[in-house]
Design a protein around this motif. Structure first.
Motif, PDB file in Angstrom:
ATOM      1  N   GLU A  89       2.385 -16.256   0.464  1.00  0.00           N
ATOM      2  CA  GLU A  89       1.792 -14.873   0.032  1.00  0.00           C
ATOM      3  C   GLU A  89       2.598 -13.706   0.225  1.00  0.00           C
ATOM      4  N   THR A  90       3.359 -13.792   1.334  1.00  0.00           N
ATOM      5  CA  THR A  90       3.779 -12.754   1.730  1.00  0.00           C
ATOM      6  C   THR A  90       5.351 -12.523   0.929  1.00  0.00           C
ATOM      7  N   PHE A  91       5.757 -13.559   0.584  1.00  0.00           N
ATOM      8  CA  PHE A  91       7.033 -13.568  -0.351  1.00  0.00           C
ATOM      9  C   PHE A  91       6.705 -13.643  -1.743  1.00  0.00           C
ATOM     10  N   SER A  92       5.385 -13.357  -2.185  1.00  0.00           N
ATOM     11  CA  SER A  92       5.251 -13.853  -3.423  1.00  0.00           C
ATOM     12  C   SER A  92       4.824 -12.517  -4.345  1.00  0.00           C
ATOM     13  N   THR A 136       6.529 -25.423  10.820  1.00  0.00           N
ATOM     14  CA  THR A 136       5.751 -24.815   9.780  1.00  0.00           C
ATOM     15  C   THR A 136       6.794 -23.513   9.116  1.00  0.00           C
ATOM     16  N   ALA A 137       7.339 -22.872  10.023  1.00  0.00           N
ATOM     17  CA  ALA A 137       8.205 -21.715   9.710  1.00  0.00           C
ATOM     18  C   ALA A 137       9.450 -22.408   9.023  1.00  0.00           C
ATOM     19  N   SER A 139       8.030 -10.642   6.942  1.00  0.00           N
ATOM     20  CA  SER A 139       9.201 -10.286   6.116  1.00  0.00           C
ATOM     21  C   SER A 139      10.504  -9.981   6.780  1.00  0.00           C
ATOM     22  N   ARG A 140      10.312  -9.188   7.745  1.00  0.00           N
ATOM     23  CA  ARG A 140      11.387  -8.940   8.694  1.00  0.00           C
ATOM     24  C   ARG A 140      12.127 -10.191   9.526  1.00  0.00           C
ATOM     25  N   LEU A 141      11.068 -11.114   9.782  1.00  0.00           N
ATOM     26  CA  LEU A 141      11.662 -12.261  10.585  1.00  0.00           C
ATOM     27  C   LEU A 141      12.446 -13.304   9.746  1.00  0.00           C
ATOM     28  N   PHE A 142      12.062 -13.455   8.271  1.00  0.00           N
ATOM     29  CA  PHE A 142      12.623 -14.188   7.486  1.00  0.00           C
ATOM     30  C   PHE A 142      13.751 -13.618   6.645  1.00  0.00           C
ATOM     31  N   SER A 143      13.815 -12.349   6.559  1.00  0.00           N
ATOM     32  CA  SER A 143      14.633 -11.695   5.425  1.00  0.00           C
ATOM     33  C   SER A 143      16.092 -12.198   5.541  1.00  0.00           C
ATOM     34  N   PHE A 158       0.680  -5.409   8.651  1.00  0.00           N
ATOM     35  CA  PHE A 158       1.611  -5.430   9.920  1.00  0.00           C
ATOM     36  C   PHE A 158       2.159  -6.821   9.940  1.00  0.00           C
ATOM     37  N   ALA A 159       1.272  -7.838   9.861  1.00  0.00           N
ATOM     38  CA  ALA A 159       1.632  -9.071   9.968  1.00  0.00           C
ATOM     39  C   ALA A 159       2.540  -9.575   8.877  1.00  0.00           C
ATOM     40  N   LYS A 160       2.251  -9.221   7.510  1.00  0.00           N
ATOM     41  CA  LYS A 160       3.273  -9.338   6.550  1.00  0.00           C
ATOM     42  C   LYS A 160       4.593  -8.608   6.818  1.00  0.00           C
TER      43      LYS A 160
END
Lengths: 267, 190
Positions: B66-69, B14-15, A37-41, A31-33
């Motif tokens: 990690e999410t984008f790797s 951080t973001a 992903s949606r936040l930064f995509s 869920f967090a991932k």
């Protein structure tokens, strides 16, 4: 913070990471991932587009081999474009010449044999060109050769089966009976041998000639019909001790830039 | 409430760092020169703000990465933790003063630890799973060298700029900072 405090903090951080890894393998972080992903995509789509465009513009600079290949391709393409442009220009020129010849044919009903220049000879006094039509199609010595809408450029001086030689009007052996379009319609003979210009001799002294007047063929000799343009009067030489006056003519056609011509076949 | 706002601000920063890092990677994806903005930020943060609490920020950073790797989850966490520990240890325990060579050395060490650790884990993963790979040590070392040079250069540049800005805008803080930095009487550069 003390060294012990720092070590404790890193131990805690390590523990947190272990927990994160464990939770990830259990699938609890999905869920967090997904949220991240949606936040930064959107931002990353923009930056990816920027990068792609930048690569299109400058990427070739990063790879020497690719750069050289791209350069070679560009050079080859440029040469191809140049070649096509030359062909296109020649076709346009040829097309315009043929259109004029067709116009001449329609106007005079004289049979034409279109031909292309395949060789030139401007060495010394001999000013002639070789054409790609010969006696097999009816080309014969003495026939007139025109360009455009009836501009005389020379006469056939020699023929082979598939080729022929045209002696240009600027050649010193060429003589054409001509008329000046003045009020007296003065007659004379146009001769070459004076560089790029030609002269009209044997013009009676008592006739008035003006600079700029047009000179055409008189039709007083065989194989040369009346009314072919030769040139315009550029200068007049009327000496008191000479029986005739002379006119220096500027040829109507640029004799050094001929490409498509036509041989006139008179019945 | 104050702590909550502070945490939110830290998370936003951080973001922002992560977005900047990943955007740079996206924009210059076709070059072998890779600027590791995150490690650069960690070095500068550790150099200027001597608060261990900021180290907690590597948790969201590692999670974002990690999410984008495409690497298995945990490789970046471990590499980032080790490199951050190295940076922290070097700047706060070994090289307590602040100067351009120290910043450059610390950044280089951080990059080396991060890259060696990460590449080793990737290689080990392939080896253990018996997967065919195109892993090349030469390419890996070249990439690491380029990343090291670029990151060290920009970290030093940012360090100099931040030092100058701090000195102009906050002269008192800069004096205290310099006094702390040179408490061992070592040569100072900025």
């Amino acid at each position: 913070m003390t060294r012990r405090g720092s070590i404790r903090l890193f131990v805690i951080l390590s523990a947190v990471f272990v927990v994160l890894i464990f939770l990830n393998y259990l699938g609890r972080l999905d869920f967090a991932k997904n949220f991240v992903s949606r936040l930064f995509s959107d931002e990353f789509v923009v930056s990816n587009d920027i990068g792609t465009n930048l690569y299109r513009e400058t990427g070739f600079l990063m790879d020497k081999k690719y750069f050289l290949e791209a350069y070679d391709k560009c050079v080859a393409k440029s040469q191809e474009v140049d070649s096509l442009k030359i062909k296109s220009d020649l076709l346009v020129e040829e097309n315009e010449g043929l259109k004029k010849l067709i116009g001449f044919r329609a106007r005079t009903k004289i049979q034409l044999i279109p031909a292309k220049i395949i060789g030139r000879n401007f060495d010394g006094m001999d000013k002639s060109v070789m054409i790609d039509q010969g006696s097999l199609v009816g080309v014969a010595v003495g026939q007139s050769v025109i360009v455009g809408d009836g501009i005389l450029v020379g006469k056939i001086s020699k023929t082979e089966d598939e080729t022929a030689f045209v002696r240009l009007i600027s050649d010193n052996q060429n003589k054409v009976a001509a008329t000046i379009l003045n009020k007296d319609r003065s007659l004379g003979v146009v001769e070459g041998g004076y560089g790029i210009s030609v002269r009209m001799n044997f013009i009676p002294r008592n006739e008035t000639i003006m600079i700029g007047e047009l000179v055409i063929t008189s039709g007083l000799e065989p194989n040369v019909p009346k009314g072919l343009a030769i040139g315009t009067v550029a200068a007049i030489e009327n000496e008191a001790y000479q029986p005739f006056q002379q006119a220096v003519l500027t040829p109507s056609a640029d004799l050094s830039k001929l490409s498509t011509i036509a041989v006139l076949v008179l019945n | 409430m104050k702590n909550f706002i502070k945490t939110a601000v830290y998370l936003l920063i951080t973001a922002a760092i992560f977005i900047a890092h990943y955007s740079l990677l996206n924009i210059f994806f076709f070059t072998s020169a890779e600027y590791h903005l995150i490690l650069s930020a960690i070095v500068l943060t550790t150099a200027f703000i001597r608060k261990d609490v900021l180290l907690w920020l590597i948790i969201p950073l590692a999670f974002f990465m990690e999410t984008f790797s495409s690497a298995p989850f945990g490789f970046i966490c471990l590499a980032l933790l080790l490199s951050t520990a190295t940076i922290h240890w070097l700047l706060n325990i070994i090289f307590t003063n602040r100067s351009i060579p120290i910043i450059a050395l610390t950044t280089a060490a951080g990059i080396c630890i991060y890259r060696i650790c990460f590449d080793f884990l990737i290689f080990a993963n392939w080896f253990l799973r018996d997967q065919s790979s195109v892993f090349s040590f030469g390419t890996a070392f070249f990439d690491m060298g380029m990343e090291l040079l670029i990151t060290v250069f920009f970290t030093v540049v940012f360090y100099v700029i931040i030092s100058m800005i701090t000195r102009i805008l906050f002269p008192r803080k800069a004096l205290i900072f310099e006094a702390q930095s040179n408490s061992y009487g070592q040569k100072k550069y900025f």
